[in-house]
Design a protein around this motif. Sequence first.
Motif, PDB file in Angstrom:
ATOM      1  N   PHE A   1      10.006  39.992  79.525  1.00  0.00           N
ATOM      2  CA  PHE A   1      11.049  40.827  78.927  1.00  0.00           C
ATOM      3  C   PHE A   1      12.248  39.966  78.554  1.00  0.00           C
ATOM      4  O   PHE A   1      12.573  38.998  79.251  1.00  0.00           O
ATOM      5  N   THR A   2      12.902  40.347  77.472  1.00  0.00           N
ATOM      6  CA  THR A   2      14.122  39.668  77.051  1.00  0.00           C
ATOM      7  C   THR A   2      15.178  40.710  76.703  1.00  0.00           C
ATOM      8  O   THR A   2      14.944  41.555  75.832  1.00  0.00           O
ATOM      9  N   ILE A   3      16.320  40.618  77.365  1.00  0.00           N
ATOM     10  CA  ILE A   3      17.430  41.528  77.081  1.00  0.00           C
ATOM     11  C   ILE A   3      18.402  40.835  76.145  1.00  0.00           C
ATOM     12  O   ILE A   3      18.632  39.621  76.252  1.00  0.00           O
ATOM     13  N   SER A   4      18.952  41.584  75.221  1.00  0.00           N
ATOM     14  CA  SER A   4      19.937  41.034  74.297  1.00  0.00           C
ATOM     15  C   SER A   4      20.904  42.139  73.896  1.00  0.00           C
ATOM     16  O   SER A   4      20.633  43.323  74.125  1.00  0.00           O
TER      17      SER A   4
ATOM     18  N   LYS B   1      27.468  47.332  68.968  1.00  0.00           N
ATOM     19  CA  LYS B   1      27.409  48.080  70.232  1.00  0.00           C
ATOM     20  C   LYS B   1      25.985  48.531  70.517  1.00  0.00           C
ATOM     21  O   LYS B   1      25.721  49.695  70.814  1.00  0.00           O
ATOM     22  N   MET B   2      25.066  47.570  70.398  1.00  0.00           N
ATOM     23  CA  MET B   2      23.659  47.844  70.633  1.00  0.00           C
ATOM     24  C   MET B   2      23.141  46.956  71.753  1.00  0.00           C
ATOM     25  O   MET B   2      23.559  45.807  71.911  1.00  0.00           O
ATOM     26  N   LEU B   3      22.208  47.488  72.512  1.00  0.00           N
ATOM     27  CA  LEU B   3      21.527  46.768  73.578  1.00  0.00           C
ATOM     28  C   LEU B   3      20.042  46.834  73.292  1.00  0.00           C
ATOM     29  O   LEU B   3      19.547  47.871  72.849  1.00  0.00           O
ATOM     30  N   TYR B   4      19.326  45.725  73.542  1.00  0.00           N
ATOM     31  CA  TYR B   4      17.905  45.674  73.239  1.00  0.00           C
ATOM     32  C   TYR B   4      17.116  45.163  74.451  1.00  0.00           C
ATOM     33  O   TYR B   4      17.640  44.433  75.290  1.00  0.00           O
ATOM     34  N   LEU B   5      15.849  45.559  74.495  1.00  0.00           N
ATOM     35  CA  LEU B   5      14.935  45.009  75.485  1.00  0.00           C
ATOM     36  C   LEU B   5      13.607  44.747  74.782  1.00  0.00           C
ATOM     37  O   LEU B   5      12.903  45.686  74.411  1.00  0.00           O
ATOM     38  N   GLN B   6      13.301  43.482  74.579  1.00  0.00           N
ATOM     39  CA  GLN B   6      12.014  43.088  74.013  1.00  0.00           C
ATOM     40  C   GLN B   6      11.031  42.938  75.164  1.00  0.00           C
ATOM     41  O   GLN B   6      11.258  42.144  76.072  1.00  0.00           O
TER      42      GLN B   6
END
Length: 110
Positions: free
Chosen positions: A63-66, A72-77
């Motif tokens: 997993f990669t958080i960015s 104002k966005m949060l992501y989780l690959q």
Amino acid sequence: VQLQASGGGLVQPGESLRLSCVASVSRVSMAWYRQAPGKQRDVVALITSIGSTWYKDSVKGRFTISRDNNKKMLYLQMSSLKPDDTAVYYCNSAPPSQNWGQGTQVTVSS
């Protein structure tokens, strides 16, 4: 604080998903949390306002958080997904506010 996670779905083991979160805050640490059926909600990944990250051992390397502070966005690959990753995923500040907002269901099953 407005929190709305999206991007979940049903995938097979080994596949990938990217979760997104609209968060109306940009200068605090943010995290992805998940709650599997019958289990407590726990933190999966965290990112500070300056980009430092932390991951739960079971997702390290997968997993990669960015974040995009301007948007104002949060992501989780999420890659190499496993059945144990099945849960409702939430975004929230770290430590979390009481407003958990809408989660997104991730189901990993063959």
